[in-house]
Design a protein around this motif. Structure first.
Motif, short mmCIF file in Angstrom:
data_model
loop_
_atom_site.label_atom_id
_atom_site.label_comp_id
_atom_site.label_asym_id
_atom_site.label_seq_id
_atom_site.Cartn_x
_atom_site.Cartn_y
_atom_site.Cartn_z
N PRO A 53 -82.15 28.04 46.78
CA PRO A 53 -82.60 27.76 48.16
C PRO A 53 -83.96 27.06 48.22
O PRO A 53 -84.37 26.61 49.28
N THR A 54 -84.65 27.00 47.08
CA THR A 54 -85.94 26.30 47.07
C THR A 54 -85.75 24.78 47.03
O THR A 54 -86.70 24.03 47.20
N SER A 55 -84.52 24.32 46.80
CA SER A 55 -84.25 22.89 46.66
C SER A 55 -84.51 22.17 47.98
O SER A 55 -84.25 22.68 49.07
N THR A 56 -85.01 20.94 47.86
CA THR A 56 -85.27 20.11 49.04
C THR A 56 -84.71 18.70 48.80
O THR A 56 -84.36 18.34 47.68
N ASN A 57 -84.70 17.93 49.86
CA ASN A 57 -84.26 16.55 49.74
C ASN A 57 -85.22 15.73 48.87
O ASN A 57 -84.80 14.76 48.23
#
Length: 547
Positions: free
Chosen positions: A392-396
């Protein structure tokens, strides 16, 4: 001279910590007149080792502390001297270098003694023994050098002096009465006196005033074995100077020599200096060879080590001795914690999935293209920290940077990720201690000491037989190291969840944080993948709610 800067991730380094340090070092070296060195604070794990091998990058140097050491100081680079040089030469070297101490070394450059100004002064003031040249083993070469003398006749280049020093300032009869074979005689240009000196078998005759011997005297000297020198000095000056031909080894200090190693810490040698109060001390390297000397002055002008921190900003996770170093920058993607600095610094903290994403952004923002190897390392770190965007820490931003970097590194992201995870997550042939400490971090939350370890794996069955030993290790660590709570996160990459094993007096905090009931020492939490975003915040909230 380039400034040396150490770039380091946290203790028990993971892939992001190592790769971000290597990549940011490349950026700093490309953009400044620096010597930026990536370092690590612990062993690299299997995943990181696979990545470094894959892209052909060396493992960063291991350091244990950034406390100021002797090697960080600008010591006096006094060249050590040979034990057979004369006192006069030693004095000239001291004057030339404005030094009060000379290290004396043997033929292997190992420290054997120390010559100080007080040693030289004592030899001038206290030596009244006219047999001093013989006792000290003075060489003919030292006498020639000290008296600026010329060879008139040399019977033996390796002359061993064995007699006393005599100044023949009286007539021939009086001179004859005090001479003995082997004496060293200083005389003027009176040939009758010179004849007596040679016939009495002196080992060395020194003629003053730049006078030389006649051919008759030289012939007599050849028969008696008497060497002859000529000096420009008068008899008084020659008599005064000749004892300065004594080798430095005769007056130097040999016993209880206090020296420092380059690895010694400044805070420790400071106390020793205050207790002993010598003017200066020799500095030796790890091989025992002398590098120079150090004095109390050097401690005043000490240079603190310069460091840049990546992938952390918490003191308990950082390098030992950080308080003695100068922190220049911090690049991180975690919560802002407790590291304090004496001056304003460049602090970049972004809510992205990987510190390597931030480092990559810094490259591109400055119009700089990372090398193919570094681009590969940054790709691997982003994949690792985001679990290929399952976290969930992933970003664009992470996805954008991975795409740009993979093109530079020329890798297929999906196939590389599978290969990397497979190499890094196998639990076979690994001890419980190795698994627990692979990625273990310590946090202080509202004065409670919390330790959280995480390992991501595709090999859950390989852990089944280790559960009991893991819980025993956690219980022991909680008691011995004063942890209120210890959590071990076993993250299943395939299912996308984590089993949390807990130990410590406050393990009920986990039940409160995740609104679950602990019926045993562990609980499985689906969709929980991130320690930073999904575990630390709810535990912090649970602790706060107790107040």
């Amino acid at each position: 001279m380039k400034d040396t800067i150490y770039i380091t991730g946290h203790k028990n380094p993971d892939t992001d910590s190592i790769c971000a340090a290597i990549a940011y070092a490349e950026f700093k070296n490309k953009t400044g007149h620096l010597d930026a060195i990536p370092v690590r604070l612990g062993d690299v794990n299997r995943e990181t080792q696979f990545i470094l091998n894959y892209f052909g990058v060396e493992v960063p140097k291991l350091i244990e502390t950034v406390k100021v050491q002797v090697s960080d100081l600008h010591i006096d680079n006094v060249a050590p001297v040979s034990p057979d040089i004369s006192l006069k030469m030693a004095w000239n070297i001291m004057k030339k270098n404005n030094s009060k101490t000379l290290p004396v070394v043997d033929e292997n450059d190992l420290l054997m003694g120390i010559a100080t100004i007080s040693n030289l002064f004592s030899s001038f003031m206290d030596v009244w023994d006219n047999n001093i040249l013989a006792k000290s083993g003075t060489t003919l070469e030292n006498i020639v050098d000290t008296l600026s003398a010329k060879h008139v006749y040399i019977h033996d280049e390796n002359l061993k002096l064995r007699g006393k020093i005599v100044t023949a300032a009286m007539g021939p009869e009086s001179t004859e009465s005090i001479l003995e074979p082997g004496d060293i005689v200083i005389c003027g240009d009176r040939e009758d006196t010179q004849k007596v000196v040679v016939e009495k078998c002196a080992s060395l005759m020194i003629i003053t005033g730049n006078h030389i011997a006649s051919s008759e005297i030289i012939e007599l000297a050849k028969k008696s074995g008497c060497s002859i020198l000529s000096t420009p000095y008068d008899s008084f000056t020659t008599s005064r100077l000749i004892t300065q031909s004594i080798p430095i080894s005769f007056v130097m200090a040999r016993d209880n020599i206090l020296s420092f190693d380059t690895d010694d810490f400044v805070e420790e040698i400071r106390d020793i200096m205050l207790e002993t109060r010598y003017r200066s001390y020799p500095v030796i390297d790890t091989y025992g060879k002398v590098l120079g000397t150090i004095s109390r002055y050097h401690l005043i002008s000490q240079n603190r080590k310069k460091v840049i921190l990546v992938d952390h900003n918490e003191k308990t996770q950082s390098v030992h001795g950080l308080e003695d170093a100068e922190v220049l920058e911090i690049i991180d993607h975690h919560r802002i914690a407790d590291i304090q600095t004496g001056n304003p610094i460049y602090f970049r903290n972004e809510p992205v999935g990987s510190t390597s994403t931030i480092v990559a952004s810094i490259f591109f923002e400055n119009g700089i293209r990372p090398s193919k190897k570094v681009a590969g390392l940054l790709c691997a770190a982003i994949i690792s920290d985001t679990l290929l965007f399952k976290s969930p820490t992933s970003t664009n931003v992470d996805k954008l940077m991975l795409k740009r970097l993979s093109e530079i590194a020329n890798i297929d992201v999906d196939s590389f990720a599978k290969e990397m995870f497979k190499a890094g997550t196998s639990l076979s042939n690994r001890t419980v201690d190795e698994i627990f400490h692979q990625d273990f971090k310590v946090f202080t939350l509202n004065n409670l000491k919390i330790g959280i370890s995480q390992i991501s794996t595709m090999d859950l069955e390989g852990f089944h037989d280790m559960k009991s030993d893991m819980l025993s290790l956690m219980d022991k660590k909680a008691v011995e190291n004063g942890f209120n709570l210890i959590v071990f996160m076993l993250t299943d990459i395939l299912k996308g969840g984590s089993e949390l094993f807990v130990a410590g007096k406050e393990k009920e905090l986990v039940a409160r944080a995740f609104n679950v009931k602990l019926t045993g020492p562990s609980v499985y939490l689906p969709d929980i993948l991130s320690r930073k975003k999904q575990v630390i915040p709810p535990i912090t909230a649970a602790i706060t709610s107790l107040k």
